[in-house]
Design an enzyme around this catalytic site. Sequence first.
Site, PDB file in Angstrom:
ATOM      1  N   ALA A   1      -4.834  -7.663   2.531  1.00 43.92           N
ATOM      2  CA  ALA A   1      -5.911  -7.353   3.466  1.00 43.92           C
ATOM      3  C   ALA A   1      -5.729  -8.108   4.780  1.00 43.92           C
ATOM      4  CB  ALA A   1      -7.260  -7.714   2.837  1.00 43.92           C
TER       5      ALA A   1
ATOM      6  N   CYS B   1       6.165   1.412  14.680  1.00 45.60           N
ATOM      7  CA  CYS B   1       6.381   2.565  13.802  1.00 45.60           C
ATOM      8  C   CYS B   1       5.097   3.201  13.290  1.00 45.60           C
ATOM      9  CB  CYS B   1       7.262   2.152  12.617  1.00 45.60           C
ATOM     10  SG  CYS B   1       8.950   1.706  13.075  1.00 45.60           S
TER      11      CYS B   1
END
Length: 437
Positions: free
Chosen positions: A255, A263
């Site tokens: 997280a 990308c």
Amino acid sequence: MRVVMIGTGYVGLVSGVCFADFGHDVICVDKDPSKIDVLQNGGIPIFEPGLESLVAKNVAAGRLSFTTKTKDAVANASAVFIAVGTPSRRGDGHADLRYVYAAAKEIAGYIKGYTVVINKSTVPVGTGDEVEAIIGNICNSSNFDVVSNPEFLREGAAIQDFKRPDRVVVGTLSDKARSVMRSLYRPLFINETPMVLTDRRSSELIKYAGNAFLATKITFINEMADLCERVGANVQEVSRGIGLDGRIGKKFLHAGPGYGGSCFPKDTLAVTKTAKDAGTTLQIIEAVIAVNEERKETMASKVINAVSKDGNLSGKTISILGLSYKPNTDDMRDSPSIPIIKKLVASGASIRAFDPEAMQEAKRELPDITYCRDPYECAKGGDALVIITEWDQFRALDLTRIKELLNAPTLIDLRNIYSPDNMAARGFNYTSVGRPS
């Protein structure tokens, strides 16, 4: 084998250097004279661990060189890679392919004998067909094949990824071109690296599908972190519990403030545009994009709420550790730090920041904040310290010193690199992501 790499950006430079280290003769070509000048003088225009020494080694061995002259490089090449940028096109989000097509046209004019033209750039499905048509308008079809060979390099670990990849994907139905590709990657056979031989369009989509899936995993665990905060669960335990399932896997289940970089943002957007053009929708990926954008706003709000009850940061100084989108790179493209910092500034805060490598790049996006020499100068006088990027050197800070330097002992850890119990014992007002305080 004589190899030419068109484009000395991140992918082109790393790939070219690694092919040279495999023993091939490699010429890296770029239109930017200043970039080539830096490389010819022993410099490196990007930050990537281990790259500078590998460049020096292969230049000294005579296997690696740099030039702006495409004609001389291509004329005697067996394989020519196109490794130019494909940024999101302004206005519609499609991949901008003008650099790919320009490179293909230029290459076509200089091909002498049979040459494999290999697309290393990340491109939408069908781009290889267009490249083939462009070259075929200039060059005899028996003199070339066009192959898709997507890259799967992680910034900060690119050399390792190139030399010990999970797989090599080769998109072509030409036996002659496949033979050339096997020769190029022969040094990997000792590690029994799988070579996925497929058609060109499937190869192009493998790259987009892979990045979209990884972006989905990141976004999924971030939403689970929000749920953990509401119900009193620990997202790190949840991540570990599901990651041990072999069907899911533990990677990309950390997280944090959302994905960024060169990308995932552009590739998830491009693949949804490709789907719409094909008359379908990718609802999951569209949701991933939307949730990831919201994530950065949520993280900025987390910082604001930890510092101020009314959301007003006027007169407050926030110290930021980490600006690049991930550690071990200076890449600021779509870094979560940018919208987070901008929202803090809009709320009235003054910003002090430190990053081991990305501050020069950051100044282009964030010119009006104060940049510091180290984490401790950054912390001095801050009303809160925020960790945005999990650089290793931030994992073992002298917390006693940090606490003394801050105006208030408030630390917001957006990467969960410290223990809530330990931070509480040290007297910090500690906030993390998806974990009980």
